[in-house]
Design a protein around this motif. Structure first.
Motif, mmCIF file in Angstrom:
data_model
loop_
_atom_site.group_PDB
_atom_site.id
_atom_site.type_symbol
_atom_site.label_atom_id
_atom_site.label_comp_id
_atom_site.label_asym_id
_atom_site.label_seq_id
_atom_site.Cartn_x
_atom_site.Cartn_y
_atom_site.Cartn_z
ATOM 1 N N LEU A 7 4.468 -15.834 10.344
ATOM 2 C CA LEU A 7 4.761 -14.592 11.044
ATOM 3 C C LEU A 7 5.218 -13.530 10.063
ATOM 4 C CD1 LEU A 7 6.578 -15.798 14.278
ATOM 5 C CD2 LEU A 7 4.330 -14.739 14.121
ATOM 6 N N SER A 8 6.031 -13.935 9.093
ATOM 7 C CA SER A 8 6.527 -12.950 8.132
ATOM 8 C C SER A 8 5.397 -12.408 7.262
ATOM 9 C CB SER A 8 7.634 -13.545 7.271
ATOM 10 O OG SER A 8 7.114 -14.523 6.399
ATOM 11 N N LEU A 9 4.343 -13.196 7.082
ATOM 12 C CA LEU A 9 3.240 -12.722 6.251
ATOM 13 C C LEU A 9 2.316 -11.762 6.992
ATOM 14 C CD1 LEU A 9 2.185 -15.822 4.136
ATOM 15 C CD2 LEU A 9 3.590 -13.883 3.502
ATOM 16 N N THR A 10 2.443 -11.679 8.307
ATOM 17 C CA THR A 10 1.597 -10.740 9.030
ATOM 18 C C THR A 10 2.201 -9.342 9.042
ATOM 19 O OG1 THR A 10 2.601 -11.307 11.141
ATOM 20 C CG2 THR A 10 0.627 -12.528 10.517
ATOM 21 N N GLU A 11 3.458 -9.217 8.657
ATOM 22 C CA GLU A 11 4.059 -7.891 8.636
ATOM 23 C C GLU A 11 3.711 -7.171 7.342
ATOM 24 O OE1 GLU A 11 8.404 -7.768 8.417
ATOM 25 O OE2 GLU A 11 8.345 -9.799 7.675
ATOM 26 N N ARG A 12 3.845 -5.870 7.373
ATOM 27 C CA ARG A 12 3.590 -5.056 6.185
ATOM 28 C C ARG A 12 4.786 -5.185 5.250
ATOM 29 N NH1 ARG A 12 2.953 -0.258 8.691
ATOM 30 N NH2 ARG A 12 0.877 -0.867 9.317
ATOM 31 N N LEU A 13 4.500 -5.354 3.971
ATOM 32 C CA LEU A 13 5.535 -5.452 2.947
ATOM 33 C C LEU A 13 5.391 -4.273 1.997
ATOM 34 C CD1 LEU A 13 5.117 -9.272 2.312
ATOM 35 C CD2 LEU A 13 6.930 -8.163 3.634
ATOM 36 N N TYR A 14 6.472 -3.965 1.263
ATOM 37 C CA TYR A 14 6.521 -2.738 0.474
ATOM 38 C C TYR A 14 7.047 -2.980 -0.932
ATOM 39 C CZ TYR A 14 6.171 -0.833 5.154
ATOM 40 O OH TYR A 14 5.748 -0.553 6.427
ATOM 41 N N SER A 15 6.555 -2.157 -1.870
ATOM 42 C CA SER A 15 7.058 -2.201 -3.243
ATOM 43 C C SER A 15 7.987 -1.013 -3.479
ATOM 44 C CB SER A 15 5.893 -2.134 -4.235
ATOM 45 O OG SER A 15 5.364 -0.815 -4.286
ATOM 46 N N GLU A 16 8.744 -1.078 -4.556
ATOM 47 C CA GLU A 16 9.628 0.032 -4.914
ATOM 48 C C GLU A 16 8.833 1.252 -5.383
ATOM 49 O OE1 GLU A 16 12.532 -1.372 -7.713
ATOM 50 O OE2 GLU A 16 13.615 -2.488 -6.171
ATOM 51 N N LYS A 17 7.560 1.067 -5.676
ATOM 52 C CA LYS A 17 6.714 2.183 -6.125
ATOM 53 C C LYS A 17 5.954 2.804 -4.953
ATOM 54 C CE LYS A 17 6.434 0.254 -10.683
ATOM 55 N NZ LYS A 17 6.174 0.836 -11.953
ATOM 56 N N HIS A 18 6.341 2.437 -3.741
ATOM 57 C CA HIS A 18 5.819 3.014 -2.498
ATOM 58 C C HIS A 18 4.374 2.616 -2.188
ATOM 59 C CE1 HIS A 18 9.561 5.198 -2.246
ATOM 60 N NE2 HIS A 18 9.367 5.602 -3.485
ATOM 61 N N GLU A 19 4.028 1.382 -2.557
ATOM 62 C CA GLU A 19 2.781 0.799 -2.085
ATOM 63 C C GLU A 19 3.126 -0.198 -0.987
ATOM 64 O OE1 GLU A 19 1.595 2.730 -5.645
ATOM 65 O OE2 GLU A 19 3.060 1.132 -5.575
ATOM 66 N N TRP A 20 2.211 -0.371 -0.054
ATOM 67 C CA TRP A 20 2.370 -1.374 0.992
ATOM 68 C C TRP A 20 1.288 -2.425 0.831
ATOM 69 C CZ3 TRP A 20 -1.870 -2.078 4.051
ATOM 70 C CH2 TRP A 20 -2.751 -1.004 4.210
ATOM 71 N N LYS A 26 -5.575 -15.330 1.483
ATOM 72 C CA LYS A 26 -5.407 -15.109 0.037
ATOM 73 C C LYS A 26 -5.621 -13.646 -0.356
ATOM 74 C CE LYS A 26 -5.250 -17.528 -3.221
ATOM 75 N NZ LYS A 26 -4.130 -17.485 -4.142
ATOM 76 N N LEU A 27 -5.877 -12.772 0.629
ATOM 77 C CA LEU A 27 -6.114 -11.358 0.337
ATOM 78 C C LEU A 27 -4.936 -10.499 0.758
ATOM 79 C CD1 LEU A 27 -9.804 -10.546 1.379
ATOM 80 C CD2 LEU A 27 -8.869 -10.705 -0.923
ATOM 81 N N GLY A 28 -4.671 -9.500 -0.045
ATOM 82 C CA GLY A 28 -3.698 -8.485 0.315
ATOM 83 C C GLY A 28 -4.404 -7.150 0.394
ATOM 84 N N THR A 29 -4.269 -6.460 1.526
ATOM 85 C CA THR A 29 -4.784 -5.103 1.659
ATOM 86 C C THR A 29 -3.660 -4.174 1.236
ATOM 87 O OG1 THR A 29 -6.230 -5.755 3.471
ATOM 88 C CG2 THR A 29 -5.744 -3.402 3.255
ATOM 89 N N ILE A 30 -3.974 -3.220 0.348
ATOM 90 C CA ILE A 30 -2.940 -2.405 -0.288
ATOM 91 C C ILE A 30 -3.244 -0.919 -0.142
ATOM 92 C CG2 ILE A 30 -1.891 -1.856 -2.531
ATOM 93 C CD1 ILE A 30 -2.592 -4.916 -3.182
ATOM 94 N N THR A 101 -3.941 2.396 8.047
ATOM 95 C CA THR A 101 -5.141 1.828 8.670
ATOM 96 C C THR A 101 -6.379 2.230 7.865
ATOM 97 O OG1 THR A 101 -5.200 3.682 10.245
ATOM 98 C CG2 THR A 101 -4.126 1.649 10.982
ATOM 99 N N ASP A 102 -7.028 3.315 8.238
ATOM 100 C CA ASP A 102 -8.264 3.729 7.563
ATOM 101 C C ASP A 102 -8.056 4.184 6.121
ATOM 102 O OD1 ASP A 102 -9.638 3.212 9.900
ATOM 103 O OD2 ASP A 102 -9.630 5.302 10.565
ATOM 104 N N GLY A 103 -6.823 4.515 5.747
ATOM 105 C CA GLY A 103 -6.543 5.031 4.408
ATOM 106 C C GLY A 103 -6.100 3.991 3.394
ATOM 107 N N TRP A 104 -6.361 2.707 3.667
ATOM 108 C CA TRP A 104 -6.021 1.671 2.678
ATOM 109 C C TRP A 104 -6.822 1.925 1.394
ATOM 110 C CZ3 TRP A 104 -9.934 -1.650 1.027
ATOM 111 C CH2 TRP A 104 -11.089 -1.693 1.816
#
Length: 135
Positions: A7-20, A26-30, A101-104
Motif C-alpha cells: 500500500l505504501s508503494l502505491t502512494e506518490r513519494l518525493y525527493s528533496e529536489k522536488h521530483e515525485w 520495478k518501474l518508477g514514474t517520475i 498525471t499527463d505531465g510525467w
C-alpha cells in the motif's frame, strides 16, 4: 504487514529536489512536483533523458525551461530509463496543467529498492515545502 508495504508503494513519494515518483512493480514514474512547476512558471521546453541510459540516485537527467527560469531534473532513484513522455516535446505545458498525471517526465526501472526508503511521503514533503517557504 506485507500488505502495508505494498500500500505504501502505491502512494506518490518525493525527493528533496522536488521530483515525485510513483512505484509500479520495478518501474518508477517520475515527474516534478506541483511546487516545482509553480516556482518555474509556464514551461516552454523539456529536455528528457535517453531511453536505456543508466543513472545513479540524484544524477541530473534532464532539464525543464520556463519563461522565467531553467531547472535541472534529477532522478530520485538509481536505474535505467525505460520510457520518456514524448507528449512533452510538443506540449511542455502539460507539466503546468497536470504535473502528476499527463505531465510525467520518464519511467525508470530502479536498481536499488532500498533507495525508496529515503524518499518522503506526502505529509513529510508538505512539511518540507512549508519549511522552504518559511525560510
Amino acid at each position: 504487514m506485507l500488505m502495508d508495504f505494498f500500500l505504501s508503494l502505491t502512494e506518490r513519494l518525493y525527493s528533496e529536489k522536488h521530483e515525485w515518483v510513483e512505484i509500479d512493480g520495478k518501474l518508477g514514474t517520475i515527474g516534478i512536483t506541483d511546487y516545482a512547476q509553480e516556482a518555474l512558471g509556464d514551461v516552454v521546453y523539456v529536455q528528457l533523458p535517453d531511453i536505456g541510459a543508466e543513472f545513479a540516485k540524484d544524477d541530473e537527467v534532464g532539464a525543464v525551461e520556463s519563461v522565467k527560469a531553467a531547472s535541472e531534473v534529477y532522478t530520485p532513484l538509481s536505474g535505467t530509463i525505460r520510457e520518456v513522455n514524448t507528449k512533452l516535446e510538443e506540449k511542455p505545458g502539460l507539466i503546468n496543467k497536470a504535473c502528476y498525471t499527463d505531465g510525467w517526465l520518464f519511467k525508470l526501472e530502479y536498481s536499488k529498492p532500498d533507495e525508496i526508503k529515503s524518499l518522503m511521503n506526502e505529509g513529510a514533503y508538505q512539511e518540507y515545502v512549508k519549511k522552504a517557504k518559511d525560510s
